[in-house]
Write a protein that holds these residues in place. Sequence first.
Motif, mmCIF file in Angstrom:
data_model
loop_
_atom_site.group_PDB
_atom_site.id
_atom_site.type_symbol
_atom_site.label_atom_id
_atom_site.label_comp_id
_atom_site.label_asym_id
_atom_site.label_seq_id
_atom_site.Cartn_x
_atom_site.Cartn_y
_atom_site.Cartn_z
ATOM 1 N N LEU A 1 0.822 -1.213 0.000
ATOM 2 C CA LEU A 1 0.000 0.000 0.000
ATOM 3 C C LEU A 1 0.851 1.256 0.000
ATOM 4 O O LEU A 1 0.557 2.222 -0.705
ATOM 5 C CB LEU A 1 -0.923 -0.008 1.221
ATOM 6 C CG LEU A 1 -2.152 0.859 1.069
ATOM 7 C CD1 LEU A 1 -3.103 0.274 0.051
ATOM 8 C CD2 LEU A 1 -2.854 1.009 2.403
ATOM 9 N N GLN B 1 0.979 13.828 -5.738
ATOM 10 C CA GLN B 1 0.577 14.845 -6.689
ATOM 11 C C GLN B 1 1.564 15.996 -6.760
ATOM 12 O O GLN B 1 2.206 16.331 -5.792
ATOM 13 C CB GLN B 1 -0.777 15.404 -6.298
ATOM 14 C CG GLN B 1 -1.851 14.353 -6.413
ATOM 15 C CD GLN B 1 -3.207 14.972 -6.281
ATOM 16 O OE1 GLN B 1 -3.359 16.174 -6.409
ATOM 17 N NE2 GLN B 1 -4.196 14.164 -6.044
ATOM 18 N N ILE C 1 3.886 1.596 -1.158
ATOM 19 C CA ILE C 1 4.549 1.755 -2.468
ATOM 20 C C ILE C 1 3.566 2.335 -3.483
ATOM 21 O O ILE C 1 3.870 3.271 -4.206
ATOM 22 C CB ILE C 1 5.106 0.389 -2.966
ATOM 23 C CG1 ILE C 1 6.282 -0.026 -2.091
ATOM 24 C CG2 ILE C 1 5.555 0.480 -4.414
ATOM 25 C CD1 ILE C 1 6.676 -1.475 -2.246
ATOM 26 N N VAL C 2 2.355 1.787 -3.470
ATOM 27 C CA VAL C 2 1.345 2.255 -4.412
ATOM 28 C C VAL C 2 1.010 3.715 -4.165
ATOM 29 O O VAL C 2 0.947 4.519 -5.084
ATOM 30 C CB VAL C 2 0.073 1.367 -4.334
ATOM 31 C CG1 VAL C 2 -1.052 1.983 -5.144
ATOM 32 C CG2 VAL C 2 0.376 -0.018 -4.860
ATOM 33 N N SER C 3 0.823 4.075 -2.890
ATOM 34 C CA SER C 3 0.448 5.466 -2.587
ATOM 35 C C SER C 3 1.561 6.426 -2.957
ATOM 36 O O SER C 3 1.318 7.525 -3.422
ATOM 37 C CB SER C 3 0.105 5.614 -1.107
ATOM 38 O OG SER C 3 1.236 5.292 -0.332
ATOM 39 N N ASN C 4 2.798 6.004 -2.804
ATOM 40 C CA ASN C 4 3.942 6.824 -3.169
ATOM 41 C C ASN C 4 3.953 7.119 -4.664
ATOM 42 O O ASN C 4 4.326 8.200 -5.098
ATOM 43 C CB ASN C 4 5.226 6.096 -2.754
ATOM 44 C CG ASN C 4 6.429 7.009 -2.793
ATOM 45 O OD1 ASN C 4 6.281 8.204 -2.634
ATOM 46 N ND2 ASN C 4 7.583 6.438 -3.010
ATOM 47 N N GLY C 5 3.509 6.150 -5.419
ATOM 48 C CA GLY C 5 3.474 6.301 -6.868
ATOM 49 C C GLY C 5 2.483 7.334 -7.350
ATOM 50 O O GLY C 5 2.510 7.747 -8.489
ATOM 51 N N PHE C 6 1.597 7.774 -6.469
ATOM 52 C CA PHE C 6 0.546 8.705 -6.875
ATOM 53 C C PHE C 6 0.680 10.084 -6.259
ATOM 54 O O PHE C 6 -0.280 10.820 -6.227
ATOM 55 C CB PHE C 6 -0.819 8.129 -6.514
ATOM 56 C CG PHE C 6 -1.190 6.968 -7.368
ATOM 57 C CD1 PHE C 6 -1.387 7.142 -8.717
ATOM 58 C CD2 PHE C 6 -1.308 5.709 -6.823
ATOM 59 C CE1 PHE C 6 -1.734 6.076 -9.518
ATOM 60 C CE2 PHE C 6 -1.652 4.642 -7.622
ATOM 61 C CZ PHE C 6 -1.857 4.818 -8.965
#
Lengths: 327, 233
Positions: A12, A21, A14-19
């Motif tokens: 989670l 803004q 890693i995924v949130s880091n990818g987004f």
Amino acid sequence: MMKRIFLLFGLLSIVSNGFSQKDNNLISFKTDSDIIYGICFTNKGKALGIADNNTIKVYSTDSRELLNEFKNGHENQVLSIDISQDSTILVSGGKDSTIVIWDLVNNKILSSLSNQKGIITSVQISPDGNYLVSGGTDNNAYLYDLEKSEVIQVFSDHTDDITSVKFSPDGKLIATASGDKIINIYEVKSFKLIGSLTGHRSWVRDISFSKDGTKLISCGDDSRIITWNISDIYKIRKQNAKKVGLDWLLSIDFHKDKGTYAYGGMNGEIKIVTPIGSYILKIARPIQKILFNPQRIYLKVAVATRGNGVIMTDTRNMKWKDFSKFR
Amino acid sequence: MKNSILKIVTLIICIYSRSLDCEAQVIDNKVNIYAEYIIGIFHGKELIEEKNFIYPSLYNNLKDIDGISLKWLYKNHQHISLGINVILLQASNWEYTGHSEYHGSKIKMQSISPTIQFHSKFSETNIFNRGRVFIEIGPTVGLSKLTLSNPLFDIQNEKDAVSIPMKSNDIFYGLTGNVGLEWAITQLIGIYITYSLQFNWVTSKLYNDNQFTSSQLGIGIIMKFKKDKRYFY
């Protein structure tokens, strides 16, 4: 068990880091709301009207100073505004199902029209200043005599929300875009439906005529941009259709120069497409409305966003992508 | 095998999410389908006392639970969705020191739960631009299928034809509550984690448990359909 929990949380993060803004430093106008739906330029592009909640504010595009404020006409959010070519009349429509016609010079209400049942999503004044067209969630487009403030024709051919209404540059045609995936073209003089353009696979969100009136461009929730050849109004044909990404495209505008247009949508990307390449700027907020500034210094656009108010940018702030590399 | 699958899925999602640009606004949609992989544990006393006898619990000594769930939800209000959740679980690895009654036994549970979900909205800014929290609750009814690996008792008199029950299908009913966090990857796909708590009543001839409580941790994929086209008016 613990190993699995750590794995889940790791995933989670890693995924949130990818987004994460990113916001750019752009020219912005001071508005009360960060979510703006309607903007319009005066004919020469020296002033910009902004629908800020239930108020309409007019700013100088050069100094970004507030020039005038139009209050107490609407009870709810204004979604669409337009200024007449001679910069004397302002019209506004919105969630309160009311169209207000304003005297732009003396800042007073000329009339308030409540003929439409649903929300008004789009309004436009004809180039000669004699007519007003509006569309909304009652699926009908209304043609008004602007001076008399009377409905002269109701176009009832759409079966879903009307999202955009536009006059052709010569004022002879009206185009209406709708949630029923169809664009209808009407002749103002005869009120006749000349053509129903089918090609979009989802809601059509916006349409724009080219300045010479030979082309119409449309965009929608199917991420498609379709260029229609309307040089012969009785033989309208699809000239070009392309899918750009996966997101809803909410607004499109033709530039005075043939073949150049700007669009934006839910993914927060502003794109100005020219025949030789395109300029791109990512602002990470949905783009509700995009308009070229009529002042012809650079390719300059005003953008109404959902979250960043209204910003203006020209191509100097944007990333260039040359099409010749892909040929 | 399961670990390898989990690692591969993790890797694919990480690479996929890295390759995507941020979308500015996620639209609330009307229909969501949630597919989830679940791991969990039973809670409660390991021994059950009944009529002065003490028995080891069947459910509470099963160490491994895993399974899948499939949920369909329809958003009928800004913050409320209604739907149906189908859960398929299996529990195994029964262990209790000094006892071997249910060694090697397995339980398969199939349940259905009408669910009401209360959820936040995707916002224009901050972490909730992409994330959404939710709470769910619903009654559950299901079938628990026990398969014993050994007979629970020996038949001494071999002349009598006595069939020894090795299987039991028992209906259970109860309540399920979930809390979760969903993360939108695109307008069409998202991932989510949930923590669930189930409390159920059950009766059976092959064990003395008359209730069981389990908690589960799940990770899943959300498929989103039917967008709210009038999202801004």
